[in-house]
Every structure is written in C-alpha cells, then in structure tokens.
Design an enzyme around this catalytic site. Sequence first.
Site, mmCIF file in Angstrom:
data_model
loop_
_atom_site.group_PDB
_atom_site.id
_atom_site.type_symbol
_atom_site.label_atom_id
_atom_site.label_comp_id
_atom_site.label_asym_id
_atom_site.label_seq_id
_atom_site.Cartn_x
_atom_site.Cartn_y
_atom_site.Cartn_z
ATOM 1 N N ASP A 80 14.616 -0.486 0.875
ATOM 2 C CA ASP A 80 15.289 -0.912 2.335
ATOM 3 C C ASP A 80 16.137 -2.243 1.625
ATOM 4 O O ASP A 80 17.212 -1.397 1.823
ATOM 5 C CB ASP A 80 14.643 -1.353 3.791
ATOM 6 C CG ASP A 80 14.242 -1.002 4.594
ATOM 7 O OD1 ASP A 80 15.881 -1.040 5.461
ATOM 8 O OD2 ASP A 80 14.061 -2.046 5.275
ATOM 9 N N ASP A 127 4.115 3.718 6.761
ATOM 10 C CA ASP A 127 3.645 3.188 7.774
ATOM 11 C C ASP A 127 4.099 3.106 9.041
ATOM 12 O O ASP A 127 5.375 2.512 8.307
ATOM 13 C CB ASP A 127 1.570 2.142 7.679
ATOM 14 C CG ASP A 127 2.675 0.762 7.474
ATOM 15 O OD1 ASP A 127 3.023 0.604 6.606
ATOM 16 O OD2 ASP A 127 2.260 0.503 8.023
ATOM 17 N N LYS A 187 0.572 -1.420 0.553
ATOM 18 C CA LYS A 187 -0.209 0.245 0.027
ATOM 19 C C LYS A 187 1.426 1.106 0.008
ATOM 20 O O LYS A 187 0.089 2.556 -0.181
ATOM 21 C CB LYS A 187 -0.820 -0.263 1.445
ATOM 22 C CG LYS A 187 -1.514 -1.144 1.231
ATOM 23 C CD LYS A 187 -2.077 -1.038 2.421
ATOM 24 C CE LYS A 187 -2.686 -2.462 3.090
ATOM 25 N NZ LYS A 187 -3.096 -2.372 4.596
ATOM 26 N N GLY A 188 2.127 0.878 0.495
ATOM 27 C CA GLY A 188 2.603 2.666 0.692
ATOM 28 C C GLY A 188 3.140 3.140 -0.430
ATOM 29 O O GLY A 188 2.932 4.454 -0.379
ATOM 30 N N GLU A 210 8.003 2.127 -5.760
ATOM 31 C CA GLU A 210 7.769 2.113 -4.123
ATOM 32 C C GLU A 210 8.345 2.780 -3.389
ATOM 33 O O GLU A 210 8.597 3.757 -3.846
ATOM 34 C CB GLU A 210 8.810 0.373 -4.364
ATOM 35 C CG GLU A 210 9.255 0.286 -2.859
ATOM 36 C CD GLU A 210 8.886 -0.695 -2.450
ATOM 37 O OE1 GLU A 210 7.477 -0.455 -2.291
ATOM 38 O OE2 GLU A 210 9.069 -2.030 -2.026
ATOM 39 N N ASP A 211 7.387 2.843 -2.590
ATOM 40 C CA ASP A 211 7.949 3.996 -1.389
ATOM 41 C C ASP A 211 9.253 3.803 -0.992
ATOM 42 O O ASP A 211 9.822 5.237 -0.825
ATOM 43 C CB ASP A 211 6.987 4.257 -0.031
ATOM 44 C CG ASP A 211 6.926 2.241 0.449
ATOM 45 O OD1 ASP A 211 7.855 1.464 -0.051
ATOM 46 O OD2 ASP A 211 5.763 1.926 1.719
HETATM 47 P P1 IMP Z 1 12.490 -4.286 2.105
HETATM 48 O O1 IMP Z 1 11.931 -5.129 1.147
HETATM 49 O O2 IMP Z 1 13.397 -4.179 2.844
HETATM 50 O O3 IMP Z 1 13.131 -3.501 0.614
HETATM 51 O O4 IMP Z 1 11.891 -3.993 2.209
HETATM 52 C C1 IMP Z 1 10.515 -2.754 1.478
HETATM 53 C C2 IMP Z 1 9.193 -2.665 1.582
HETATM 54 O O5 IMP Z 1 9.655 -2.617 3.729
HETATM 55 C C3 IMP Z 1 8.984 -0.963 1.901
HETATM 56 O O6 IMP Z 1 8.515 -1.175 0.468
HETATM 57 C C4 IMP Z 1 8.262 -1.158 2.869
HETATM 58 O O7 IMP Z 1 6.711 -1.191 2.845
HETATM 59 C C5 IMP Z 1 8.539 -1.175 3.950
HETATM 60 N N1 IMP Z 1 9.558 -0.320 4.786
HETATM 61 C C6 IMP Z 1 11.031 0.369 4.847
HETATM 62 N N2 IMP Z 1 11.486 0.894 5.858
HETATM 63 C C7 IMP Z 1 10.425 1.449 6.466
HETATM 64 C C8 IMP Z 1 10.267 2.649 6.762
HETATM 65 O O8 IMP Z 1 11.107 3.463 7.366
HETATM 66 N N3 IMP Z 1 9.135 3.154 7.491
HETATM 67 C C9 IMP Z 1 8.247 2.667 6.945
HETATM 68 N N4 IMP Z 1 8.448 0.760 6.369
HETATM 69 C C10 IMP Z 1 9.482 0.652 6.101
HETATM 70 MG MG MG Z 2 5.490 -0.975 0.431
#
Ligand code: IMP
Ligand code: MG
Length: 179
Positions: A102, A158, A42-43, A98-99
């Site tokens: 990470d 969120d 949803k981000g 993507e939001d």
């Molecule tokens: P990844 O798979 O670790 O790259 O995570 C990606 C997803 O984790 C993002 O699309 C967000 O939904 C969530 N996420 C990662 N870091 C944050 C943050 O600082 N705040 C909120 N959501 C986050």
């Molecule tokens: Mg996300």
Amino acid sequence: MRNDIERVFFTAEEIENKVSALGEQISKDFEGKNPLFVGVLKGCFVFMADLMRHVSIPCSMDFMAVSSYKGGTSSTGAVEIQKDLGQNIEGRHIIIIEDILDSGNTLNYLQSYLMTRKPASITIATLMDKPSRRAAPVYAKYSCFEVPDEFVVGYGLDYDELYRNLPFIGVLKPEIYTK
Ligand code: IMP
Ligand code: MG
C-alpha cells in the site's frame, strides 16, 4: 459475513490461477538458490499457504509479524516488529511474502531492517499492489493483482481483524467502515 461485501474484486478461481502461475515463475527464477520465504503475518498466511504448494524447488520458510495499522484503514507510518526471524539469513536469498503493498512503509522498513543482516538478495512477492498510494520507495518484483485505492478484505486480509477467512477478495459496504 458475505452480506457485508459490496463487490467481489477477485474470485477464488482467479486468485488460484494467479497464485499457481506465480509459484511456477518463482520456482524457475530461484532454481538452485534454496530461497527463504519470509511471510509477513498475519495477512500473508492464506496467500503463502497456497503459493508454497506451487513452489517446486527446495526452499525454507519463516515468518515475521509487524504492525503498522491500528484498526483503521490507513497506515500510521510507524512500523513495529512483533515477531522476528528465528534464523541467520546471511548469504540467503530472501523472498518476502506480503498480502498487499500500500503506502510501502511496512516493506520499506522491513527491507532495510533485513538488509543489515547481509542476505544475498531480497525480493518482494505481493498478492496485491496499490501503486497509487505509494509513499515509500518499494518495488515488488512479483505481484498477482494491481488494485485501485480501495480497502479490500478476504483471502487473509482483514478489516479490524474480521473477514480474513473469506475465500475471495472484495470491498465492504461503506456502512461497515464507518461503524
Ligand atoms: P503499507 O505499509 O501502507 O504498505 O501497508 C501494508 C499493510 O497494510 C498490509 O500488509 C496490510 O496488512 C495493510 N493494508 C493495506 N491496504 C489494505 C487493504 O486494502 N486491506 C487490508 N489491509 C490493508
Ligand atoms: Mg500485512
């Protein structure tokens, strides 16, 4: 809700400036390519809604929903597809929206998943990038903001499903995360 914020990282105005510039850049780079924007729910929803209004070329949009987070502030590594695309993407230029990038686990998985459907290209556009946390090999061609290793909320992002409706991006007070 604003009382829960310790520090504002990016104001609504700073976000608007970056997002409009990104829309113009994508419009130049994808001219004549009729790209398909794929929002990761949803981000993405606030960022994508604003971005699309600065994209001036013909394009289409679709959404996917994935989950890698189970309520906490760190990735579990496992990615689950909750909503898939509603169309054939063979030969299409895909721009994933993507939001925040990470660990990269989510997009790494999503990119390989979509690649099997033979798109012409896959490009990543993320609102924020946390490069220090990267665990999977993912490269975002477009990124509006680089952020340090802190958990941010607002503008679609969120913490435990709250704060997505804040118009800016900030960090919560430490006591909120430990509740
Ligand atoms: P990844 O798979 O670790 O790259 O995570 C990606 C997803 O984790 C993002 O699309 C967000 O939904 C969530 N996420 C990662 N870091 C944050 C943050 O600082 N705040 C909120 N959501 C986050
Ligand atoms: Mg996300």
